[in-house]
Design a protein around this motif. Structure first.
Motif, PDB file in Angstrom:
ATOM      1  N   VAL A 444       0.832  -1.201   0.000  1.00  0.00           N
ATOM      2  CA  VAL A 444       0.000   0.000   0.000  1.00  0.00           C
ATOM      3  C   VAL A 444       0.867   1.251   0.000  1.00  0.00           C
ATOM      4  CG1 VAL A 444      -0.217   0.023   2.540  1.00  0.00           C
ATOM      5  CG2 VAL A 444      -1.959   1.136   1.139  1.00  0.00           C
ATOM      6  N   GLY A 445       2.027   1.207   0.681  1.00  0.00           N
ATOM      7  CA  GLY A 445       2.929   2.344   0.677  1.00  0.00           C
ATOM      8  C   GLY A 445       3.645   2.510  -0.646  1.00  0.00           C
ATOM      9  N   ALA A 446       4.050   1.380  -1.248  1.00  0.00           N
ATOM     10  CA  ALA A 446       4.722   1.438  -2.549  1.00  0.00           C
ATOM     11  C   ALA A 446       3.810   2.034  -3.611  1.00  0.00           C
ATOM     12  CB  ALA A 446       5.172   0.044  -2.962  1.00  0.00           C
ATOM     13  N   LEU A 447       2.525   1.750  -3.526  1.00  0.00           N
ATOM     14  CA  LEU A 447       1.592   2.341  -4.487  1.00  0.00           C
ATOM     15  C   LEU A 447       1.558   3.861  -4.355  1.00  0.00           C
ATOM     16  CD1 LEU A 447      -1.416  -0.161  -4.398  1.00  0.00           C
ATOM     17  CD2 LEU A 447       0.348   0.069  -6.164  1.00  0.00           C
ATOM     18  N   LYS A 448       1.772   4.361  -3.141  1.00  0.00           N
ATOM     19  CA  LYS A 448       1.830   5.816  -2.953  1.00  0.00           C
ATOM     20  C   LYS A 448       3.084   6.395  -3.613  1.00  0.00           C
ATOM     21  CE  LYS A 448      -1.903   6.355  -0.415  1.00  0.00           C
ATOM     22  NZ  LYS A 448      -3.049   7.163  -0.876  1.00  0.00           N
ATOM     23  N   MET A 449       4.212   5.680  -3.509  1.00  0.00           N
ATOM     24  CA  MET A 449       5.420   6.126  -4.201  1.00  0.00           C
ATOM     25  C   MET A 449       5.188   6.110  -5.713  1.00  0.00           C
ATOM     26  SD  MET A 449       8.684   7.099  -3.951  1.00  0.00           S
ATOM     27  CE  MET A 449       9.615   6.408  -2.551  1.00  0.00           C
ATOM     28  N   ARG A 450       4.563   5.060  -6.198  1.00  0.00           N
ATOM     29  CA  ARG A 450       4.281   4.955  -7.632  1.00  0.00           C
ATOM     30  C   ARG A 450       3.391   6.109  -8.088  1.00  0.00           C
ATOM     31  NH1 ARG A 450       3.753   5.472 -12.043  1.00  0.00           N
ATOM     32  NH2 ARG A 450       3.269   4.026 -13.736  1.00  0.00           N
ATOM     33  N   GLU A 451       2.384   6.432  -7.303  1.00  0.00           N
ATOM     34  CA  GLU A 451       1.479   7.530  -7.648  1.00  0.00           C
ATOM     35  C   GLU A 451       2.224   8.860  -7.660  1.00  0.00           C
ATOM     36  OE1 GLU A 451      -2.733   9.453  -6.009  1.00  0.00           O
ATOM     37  OE2 GLU A 451      -1.636   8.008  -4.797  1.00  0.00           O
ATOM     38  N   ALA A 452       3.105   9.067  -6.685  1.00  0.00           N
ATOM     39  CA  ALA A 452       3.834  10.327  -6.612  1.00  0.00           C
ATOM     40  C   ALA A 452       4.755  10.514  -7.808  1.00  0.00           C
ATOM     41  CB  ALA A 452       4.645  10.383  -5.316  1.00  0.00           C
ATOM     42  N   LEU A 453       5.383   9.441  -8.272  1.00  0.00           N
ATOM     43  CA  LEU A 453       6.328   9.536  -9.381  1.00  0.00           C
ATOM     44  C   LEU A 453       5.647   9.664 -10.734  1.00  0.00           C
ATOM     45  CD1 LEU A 453       8.914   6.888  -8.163  1.00  0.00           C
ATOM     46  CD2 LEU A 453       9.337   9.346  -8.430  1.00  0.00           C
ATOM     47  N   GLY A 454       4.401   9.245 -10.835  1.00  0.00           N
ATOM     48  CA  GLY A 454       3.676   9.376 -12.089  1.00  0.00           C
ATOM     49  C   GLY A 454       4.378   8.674 -13.234  1.00  0.00           C
ATOM     50  N   ASP A 455       4.476   9.352 -14.384  1.00  0.00           N
ATOM     51  CA  ASP A 455       5.039   8.718 -15.577  1.00  0.00           C
ATOM     52  C   ASP A 455       6.556   8.588 -15.508  1.00  0.00           C
ATOM     53  OD1 ASP A 455       4.389   7.562 -18.185  1.00  0.00           O
ATOM     54  OD2 ASP A 455       5.615   9.201 -18.998  1.00  0.00           O
ATOM     55  N   ARG A 456       7.157   9.072 -14.450  1.00  0.00           N
ATOM     56  CA  ARG A 456       8.605   8.863 -14.297  1.00  0.00           C
ATOM     57  C   ARG A 456       8.920   7.392 -14.041  1.00  0.00           C
ATOM     58  NH1 ARG A 456      11.013  12.927  -9.914  1.00  0.00           N
ATOM     59  NH2 ARG A 456      12.972  12.207 -10.861  1.00  0.00           N
ATOM     60  N   ALA A 457       7.943   6.624 -13.548  1.00  0.00           N
ATOM     61  CA  ALA A 457       8.226   5.269 -13.058  1.00  0.00           C
ATOM     62  C   ALA A 457       7.351   4.221 -13.725  1.00  0.00           C
ATOM     63  CB  ALA A 457       8.017   5.219 -11.546  1.00  0.00           C
ATOM     64  N   ARG A 458       7.841   2.986 -13.679  1.00  0.00           N
ATOM     65  CA  ARG A 458       7.052   1.793 -13.945  1.00  0.00           C
ATOM     66  C   ARG A 458       7.205   0.889 -12.736  1.00  0.00           C
ATOM     67  NH1 ARG A 458       6.052   4.985 -17.179  1.00  0.00           N
ATOM     68  NH2 ARG A 458       6.028   4.825 -19.454  1.00  0.00           N
ATOM     69  N   LEU A 459       6.163   0.113 -12.438  1.00  0.00           N
ATOM     70  CA  LEU A 459       6.151  -0.745 -11.259  1.00  0.00           C
ATOM     71  C   LEU A 459       6.043  -2.201 -11.662  1.00  0.00           C
ATOM     72  CD1 LEU A 459       5.913  -1.309  -8.191  1.00  0.00           C
ATOM     73  CD2 LEU A 459       3.448  -0.867  -8.407  1.00  0.00           C
ATOM     74  N   VAL A 460       6.971  -3.013 -11.170  1.00  0.00           N
ATOM     75  CA  VAL A 460       6.912  -4.470 -11.320  1.00  0.00           C
ATOM     76  C   VAL A 460       6.459  -5.037  -9.980  1.00  0.00           C
ATOM     77  CG1 VAL A 460       8.210  -6.575 -11.780  1.00  0.00           C
ATOM     78  CG2 VAL A 460       8.754  -4.477 -13.042  1.00  0.00           C
ATOM     79  N   THR A 461       5.280  -5.642  -9.974  1.00  0.00           N
ATOM     80  CA  THR A 461       4.701  -6.215  -8.758  1.00  0.00           C
ATOM     81  C   THR A 461       4.958  -7.715  -8.731  1.00  0.00           C
ATOM     82  OG1 THR A 461       2.963  -4.535  -8.649  1.00  0.00           O
ATOM     83  CG2 THR A 461       2.565  -6.613  -7.498  1.00  0.00           C
ATOM     84  N   VAL A 462       5.465  -8.199  -7.602  1.00  0.00           N
ATOM     85  CA  VAL A 462       5.829  -9.609  -7.463  1.00  0.00           C
ATOM     86  C   VAL A 462       4.889 -10.271  -6.464  1.00  0.00           C
ATOM     87  CG1 VAL A 462       7.685 -11.224  -6.931  1.00  0.00           C
ATOM     88  CG2 VAL A 462       8.222  -9.000  -7.947  1.00  0.00           C
TER      89      VAL A 462
END
Length: 498
Positions: A444-462
């Motif tokens: 749940v916290g990592a999703l907040k980091m992902r949201e903050a970074l926007g298009d700067r980031a991609r997320l690989v969920t394991v």
């Protein structure tokens, strides 16, 4: 069970917040006229160093507003690319914590990183200021306040935090007396500045990096402060970067992290493959068994034969919380639970006894420095009492510890800067990788980091538990995604699941 890395993990993420925010740094970097230090490499001689590693010391400004003033030393270690023709730059491993040693981390993991990146990088890491071989931080905290479980400030069996309040006050007072300018300089933003000083000393226009755990926050702050100096950037096991709470939110989220991760242990402990060490026939019975054992030890602690120290419910809870960091640690918790269940007398219980040992002065000082210098904490003790009571009701596994008080409630100095707001402004060159059931930095916290970074980031969920993913979890899909990004620059077009 005892190791320095595990000791540092006890205090890792125990950090906090409640202040304003900034997007641009107040004094973002060493000024243009700041001296650039050359690194004098020599073979590493410290015990446990990686074979073939080189070491160096980097002096950096104690205060970046005074670039010609006093300096502190940063210990640096490097494994050169074994394929110079394939080398494209430097890959920095940003350690976790706060308090983790990158030099030790390079010794443990550097060869795996070098192999996974196919010689594309010199692999470098460092001990942040205050840590390991760098200039030491020291608060002069008494032994009674440096025992792991007590420093972590678990509430008593009824939820009372009076002992934790008194200890937090004593630690804060010791740091005010003894910490000095080095302690006051410990901030995440200064770590980012130190990384940039290291970049310059290495002669690199840009750095690639892998930050793990708290290192993802330091890495994200660097990428916000110095976006044009980042190349390929990996954040492995991220927390919520909410600048109104900063790392205090990371600690609070560990209650949810334990809830997320415990079912993996329960399934393991109920597996018939455990044989005589099996804890239950059904996975759903393991959690109530654990809670009952913790309550029993709350009422009637056991005693260690060798030291006479008690095995309490909170010590069992601490072993549980750490054991969820990886399945290789599940036997620690299972062994302890078996001992509690099968014995009514006095037991050695060597699995838990190391947690009664002392944290080093450096571990305590670095935790306190980063925690309390990054952001201002609430000062009202009653607010922590209310938070602990609510957290105990919602998350009985961790019994209110993630919400409890720390020395920051009594910290003498206000933060010198506001915390950095992580935003979507900057190059799209960040790859996040995250376990679904991480006990320390929950999803749940990592999703907040992902949201903050926007298009700067991609997320690989394991789809896995445990803390730490790349070259750690054994997931070939996520390992391949990270390694391919670092070697070729190819990043998933969209977020993906492994």
């Amino acid at each position: 069970m005892r190791s320095r890395s595990r000791a540092a993990m006890i205090v890792a993420l125990s950090v906090a917040a409640c202040a304003g925010v900034v997007s641009a740094p107040a004094y973002a970097a060493a000024p243009a006229d700041s001296p650039v230090s050359s690194l004098k490499w020599h073979p590493c001689t410290a015990e446990g160093s990686a074979p073939g590693a080189e070491c160096a010391t980097l002096p950096v400004p104690l205060d970046y507003r005074k670039p010609s003033g006093p300096t502190v030393d940063i210990a640096v270690s490097r494994l050169r690319s074994e394929r110079p023709q394939a080398r494209r730059g430097t890959l920095l491993l940003i350690p976790g914590g706060p308090g983790g040693s990158g030099v030790e981390g390079l010794a443990r993991k550097g060869e795996k990183v070098r192999k996974a990146t196919k010689g594309a990088y010199d692999v470098v890491s460092f001990d942040p200021r205050g840590v390991g071989g760098s200039t030491a931080a020291d608060c002069g905290v008494s032994e009674d306040d440096r025992r792991m479980v007590e420093f972590r400030a678990w509430p008593d069996p009824h939820g009372d935090i009076s002992d934790g309040v008194a200890r937090a006050r004593r630690v804060a007072e010791a740091c005010a007396r003894n910490g000095g300018d080095v302690l006051r300089s410990l901030t995440t933003r200064n770590e980012a500045r130190d990384i940039d000083s290291l970049r310059k000393a290495l002669g690199e226009k840009k750095l690639s990096a892998v930050g793990t755990s708290y290192g993802t926050y330091a890495g994200a702050v660097y990428a916000q402060m110095f976006p044009e100096r980042t190349d390929r950037w990996v954040l492995d096991s991220s927390g919520d970067p909410d600048p109104s709470r900063a790392l205090r939110g990371w600690l609070a989220n560990m209650a949810q992290g334990a809830d997320d991760a415990f079912p993996d242990f329960a399934r393991w402990a109920a597996d018939p493959a455990r044989g005589k060490d099996r804890l239950a026939e059904r996975a759903e019975d393991v959690r109530p068994m654990f809670l009952a054992m913790a309550a029993e030890l709350d009422r009637k602690p056991r005693t260690f034969k060798d030291t006479g120290r008690p095995l309490t419910g909170n010590l069992l809870r601490q072993v549980m919380q750490l054991s969820l960091y990886g399945s290789e640690r599940y036997p620690d918790l299972a062994t302890l639970m078996q001992a509690v269940r099968n014995s009514s007398g006095t037991d050695p219980l060597t699995v838990a006894e190391p947690l009664t040992e002392l944290l080093s002065q450096r571990d305590v000082a670095v935790f306190a420095g980063i925690a309390c210098n990054d952001v201002a904490w609430p000062r009202d003790v009653a607010s922590y009492e209310r938070a602990v009571a609510a957290d105990r009701a919602r998350h009985p596994l961790t019994a209110g510890m993630p919400a409890t008080i720390t020395p920051c409630a009594f910290w003498k100095d206000e933060p010198a800067e506001k915390p950095t707001r992580i935003t979507s402004r900057g190059p799209s060159n960040i790859l996040m990788v995250q376990n679904l059931r991480d006990p320390a930095t929950p999803y749940v916290g990592a999703l907040k980091m992902r949201e903050a970074l926007g298009d700067r980031a991609r997320l690989v969920t394991v789809d896995a538990g445990g803390h730490g993913v790349w070259l750690n979890s054994g997931n070939a899909c996520s390992d391949r995604a990270v390694s391919e990004f670092l070697v070729s620059g190819k990043r998933p077009a969209d977020d993906m699941a492994c």
